[in-house]
Design a protein around this motif. Sequence first.
Motif, PDB file in Angstrom:
ATOM      1  N   GLY A  92       0.795  -1.228   0.000  1.00 31.65           N
ATOM      2  CA  GLY A  92       0.000   0.000   0.000  1.00 31.65           C
ATOM      3  C   GLY A  92       0.826   1.277   0.000  1.00 31.65           C
ATOM      4  N   VAL A  93       1.777   1.383   0.901  1.00 31.93           N
ATOM      5  CA  VAL A  93       2.570   2.603   0.985  1.00 31.93           C
ATOM      6  C   VAL A  93       4.024   2.340   0.591  1.00 31.93           C
ATOM      7  N   GLY A  94       4.374   1.101   0.424  1.00 27.83           N
ATOM      8  CA  GLY A  94       5.701   0.779  -0.096  1.00 27.83           C
ATOM      9  C   GLY A  94       6.823   0.887   0.915  1.00 27.83           C
ATOM     10  N   MET A  95       6.515   0.750   2.206  1.00 26.40           N
ATOM     11  CA  MET A  95       7.584   0.904   3.185  1.00 26.40           C
ATOM     12  C   MET A  95       7.825  -0.346   4.016  1.00 26.40           C
ATOM     13  N   GLY A  96       6.772  -0.863   4.622  1.00 33.93           N
ATOM     14  CA  GLY A  96       6.969  -1.938   5.587  1.00 33.93           C
ATOM     15  C   GLY A  96       6.876  -3.316   4.981  1.00 33.93           C
ATOM     16  N   SER A  97       5.652  -3.709   4.580  1.00 28.98           N
ATOM     17  CA  SER A  97       5.488  -5.099   4.189  1.00 28.98           C
ATOM     18  C   SER A  97       6.139  -5.398   2.847  1.00 28.98           C
ATOM     19  N   LEU A 146       8.877  -4.251   1.856  1.00 29.47           N
ATOM     20  CA  LEU A 146      10.309  -4.425   2.143  1.00 29.47           C
ATOM     21  C   LEU A 146      10.574  -5.833   2.685  1.00 29.47           C
ATOM     22  N   MET A 147       9.653  -6.298   3.531  1.00 29.04           N
ATOM     23  CA  MET A 147       9.750  -7.672   4.033  1.00 29.04           C
ATOM     24  C   MET A 147       9.671  -8.649   2.859  1.00 29.04           C
ATOM     25  N   LYS A 172      10.354  -8.049  -0.220  1.00 28.39           N
ATOM     26  CA  LYS A 172      11.568  -7.946  -1.016  1.00 28.39           C
ATOM     27  C   LYS A 172      12.647  -8.866  -0.453  1.00 28.39           C
ATOM     28  N   ASN A 188      11.301  -2.438  -3.916  1.00 32.27           N
ATOM     29  CA  ASN A 188       9.965  -2.404  -3.325  1.00 32.27           C
ATOM     30  C   ASN A 188       9.384  -1.004  -3.437  1.00 32.27           C
ATOM     31  N   THR A 189       8.080  -0.926  -3.624  1.00 38.77           N
ATOM     32  CA  THR A 189       7.434   0.373  -3.758  1.00 38.77           C
ATOM     33  C   THR A 189       5.936   0.279  -3.488  1.00 38.77           C
ATOM     34  N   GLN A 209       0.314  -8.630  -2.434  1.00 35.58           N
ATOM     35  CA  GLN A 209      -0.889  -9.329  -1.993  1.00 35.58           C
ATOM     36  C   GLN A 209      -2.055  -8.998  -2.920  1.00 35.58           C
ATOM     37  N   PHE A 242       3.801 -13.138   3.713  1.00 31.41           N
ATOM     38  CA  PHE A 242       4.998 -12.370   3.377  1.00 31.41           C
ATOM     39  C   PHE A 242       6.303 -13.077   3.720  1.00 31.41           C
TER      40      PHE A 242
END
Lengths: 100, 477
Positions: free
Chosen positions: A14-19, A21-22, A24, A42-43, A59, A79
């Motif tokens: 959704g925002v390209g930061m947390g999940s 990156l996981m 990735k 990731n983005t 997802q 993930f």
Amino acid sequence: MALDRQLEILAVCGVGMGSSLMLKMTAEDALRSLGVDARVENTDVSTARGMSPDVVIGQGMHTGEIADLAPVVITISDFLDKEGLEAQLRERLTEQGWLS
Amino acid sequence: MDVIKDILTFLADNVFGQVPILIGLITLAGLLLQRKRFEDVFAGALRATIGVVILFIGIEVFTGGLTSFQTVLASAMGTTPPKADNTLADFLADQGGTIALVITVAFLAHVLVVRLFPAARYLYLTGHLMFWISTVTVASLVTIAPGADQLTLVLCGAGFVAAYWTLQPLWMRPLMRRVMPDDRFGFAHTSSLACLITGYAARPLGSRDKHDTEKLKLPRQLSFFKDVNVSTALIITVIMLVGVAFADHGVVTKAAAEMDDKLSPWVWAVLVGLRFAGGIAILLFGVRMFLGEIVPAFKGFSDRVIPGTRPALDAPTVFPVAPTAVMVGFVSSTVVFLVCLGVFAGAGWFTLAPPMIMLFFVGGAAALFGNVVAGWRGAVLGGVVTGLTLAVGQAVTWGLYERTAPELATLADPDWYAIGWLLKAADPVVGGNSVWLVPAVAVGAMITTLLLLGRAEKRRAADEEEAAPESAAPAEA
């Protein structure tokens, strides 16, 4: 390696930061096991629309939105599931003739 | 001696005080420790540095949009816009180095705790929240102890933050076990308190078996909503347009003229909405860029020190379990927030700014936990709890960070408010000089909890061994 260049892979969320990156990091592990030379970035979904990777992983909530962004779109629900992703990658990359 | 003092002053001003350079160096160290190839180390450290620079630019754009938004809305409602003596950009320029050091020291301490106490079990890996929670903590500590030096702030902040990272996934564990029975990863997100409240308050509302959200079908037209860039731009623009319709003509014309003196106030309103969303997108891009380097570096380090630990991860990792619940939570939290915005503005209290990202992630997560407990009614309750928490939180917390970074109140998740007010409540007891009590109490509470949990787990393991093999179902923690 059936592809003569590095594979471009995009992990989205959704925002390209947390999940993403996981995801990735999971994808990098899976690709290493498969012996595929790939660069994983990731983005977020918005930014992804402007990119043209070989493979998109995310997802279902997001891959539905960007289903025609890349020749290979892989939908995951876990993930951290390296083996599951590895199996999907093996199948789909072989289909494209990128993995022999 | 003067030479040493000069060197230390130089380092304090030019390295520890300059976030881009400090983050670059931390990333460099992390990548070197993992013995990455030269080009990865070099490019990675540089990307992290550029990411921080972009983050700062995004904050400037976002803050500008926020000010226009608040001015117009305040004028439309005949109230005064919230005032502040400082901005997030100033605060980061001033204390950014302290924040970067808090993240690093707290992470090392957290790794050590997870290594030492089996009951700690989860390693906190949600990178952007590691950054923001450290920022909130440092801002709160600066409010309590304005005269504290950097070393004090770093150690006190790191002690408190490490305790939070260790405990937060643990208090979410009973609820997480209902979502992810295999317990492979924990939940590391600053929405935890809203989720916790929802999880327990939803109990009498029904059951998941009967009312599961995933049996519902939501209209497809709602799907554009979950792109937070789109929903932020749209909602802020609509509110801006309504604001301009009711605002004092002079105020609006003057504000529009600041951007371009030939500009119609209506078009200006649209541009402000777009710039606001653009600012947040830039901010997130910057955060993503430095996290993309620093989180794998942190993870590589912890994998080496504590192999096989369970990670605690960002909220969206559980979203695939119930995507409909997430949408129910997002929509209901947004509706409740907008109602609050109307009520608050009508009453002349405070002009709220809808934080679409937080409404999505906090609302979605709370609704997901609400759904596991009570089905769709629980999911709606999660949205309501989130909307109310974020609206009231913004209104009352802005003043708390008046002299540090008031925008922290508009960008916040529930746990940020809790931490801010907890530290504020400690102020009269602790006071400026004994700020050390903050980490002492936090670390004390953490160790006590871990020892008690450890003992309880040992007892349970022994009981299970006795009762084995037929009772394989693990008890709730």
